[in-house]
Design a protein around this motif. Structure first.
Motif, PDB file in Angstrom:
ATOM      1  N   VAL A 156      -6.417  -3.513  -2.285  1.00 41.37           N
ATOM      2  CA  VAL A 156      -6.231  -1.549  -2.132  1.00 41.37           C
ATOM      3  C   VAL A 156      -5.325  -0.653  -3.429  1.00 41.37           C
ATOM      4  O   VAL A 156      -4.699   0.002  -2.432  1.00 41.37           O
ATOM      5  N   ALA A 190       0.871  -1.366  -0.028  1.00 47.65           N
ATOM      6  CA  ALA A 190       0.226   0.380   0.221  1.00 47.65           C
ATOM      7  C   ALA A 190       0.858   1.574  -0.355  1.00 47.65           C
ATOM      8  O   ALA A 190       0.759   2.406  -0.494  1.00 47.65           O
ATOM      9  N   PHE A 247      -6.565   2.857  -2.584  1.00 49.84           N
ATOM     10  CA  PHE A 247      -6.226   4.088  -2.461  1.00 49.84           C
ATOM     11  C   PHE A 247      -5.199   4.805  -2.785  1.00 49.84           C
ATOM     12  O   PHE A 247      -5.231   5.993  -2.441  1.00 49.84           O
ATOM     13  N   GLU A 252      -4.390  -9.789  -3.367  1.00 48.36           N
ATOM     14  CA  GLU A 252      -4.112  -7.335  -3.475  1.00 48.36           C
ATOM     15  C   GLU A 252      -4.240  -6.206  -3.648  1.00 48.36           C
ATOM     16  O   GLU A 252      -4.361  -5.249  -3.384  1.00 48.36           O
TER      17      GLU A 252
END
Length: 222
Positions: free
Chosen positions: A164, A71, A167, A161
């Motif tokens: 994220v 992230a 973000f 994954e």
């Protein structure tokens, strides 16, 4: 419950957001694993090349990329590196995930190459093959089969994954579920729907890759 699901997902065609997000999730994962494979293959060869400079570069890359949370890397790629260039968020996410995957693929391929019995290399050299001919013609075909389970696991991990990516405001499946939550004030239906789709994807791919490994194992015994 059925009425609640209808009001949340079907009314207003909000389920389309989930499918669009799923498409983005799969696109990121596929592109990232392809980028990671190319990077990982090159850096793995650098690590086993015996050249100190090349090995140091590869070591530095894998240490940095594996040591920083994904992230954080994603936000650095977008807000620090690519935001001034006005690059598309989705492309930034693909590159960030690809470079991160490259660090893990490097170690996967490196372990596979070094896991081949030294006698195989010696046999290749005794046949008059150069070091690189031995690696490409003898070592790599065996290494690929050995690392396949770990390599396929990397792709499955990448799919999870991608959650994220939101973000940096990329509308992946998790982001789509959160948008529906904000619009309907119902959290459990959209988020559990996303969780169920992730579960189906990961379990399905695990079974599919398992069948592939069994077929390759059978072909080796023939």
């Amino acid at each position: 419950m059925i009425q609640s699901f209808y009001d949340t997902m079907i009314a207003g065609q909000r389920y389309i957001l989930i499918f669009q997000g799923l498409g983005v999730t799969i696109l990121i994962a596929i592109c990232a694993v392809l980028i990671g494979t190319v990077i990982g293959f090159m850096l793995a060869l650098m690590k086993v090349s015996g050249n100190r400079g090349l090995k140091t570069i590869a070591e530095l890359y894998t240490t940095v990329l594996r040591g920083i949370p994904l992230a954080t890397q994603l936000m650095i790629f977008y807000f620090v590196i690519f935001a001034p260039l006005g690059m598309n968020r989705l492309l930034v996410a693909i590159l960030a995930y690809g470079f991160n995957s490259g660090a893990y693929c490097t170690e996967i391929f490196r372990a596979g190459i070094q896991g081949v019995a030294p006698g195989q290399t010696e046999a290749g050299r005794s046949l008059g093959l150069s070091k690189w001919q031995t690696i490409f013609k003898i070592v790599l075909p065996q290494a690929v089969k050995a690392v396949l389970p770990t390599y396929t696991s990397e792709f499955i991990v990448l799919i999870k994954e991608t959650s994220v990516a939101s973000f940096i405001a990329v509308t992946d499946m998790t982001k789509a579920g959160d948008m529906i939550r904000n619009a309907t004030y119902n959290a459990w239906i959209p988020l559990l729907t996303c969780a169920a789709i992730y579960l189906v994807l990961t379990v399905g791919l695990t079974k599919l890759f398992g069948l592939l490994e069994k077929r390759m194992a059978k072909s080796d015994r023939r």
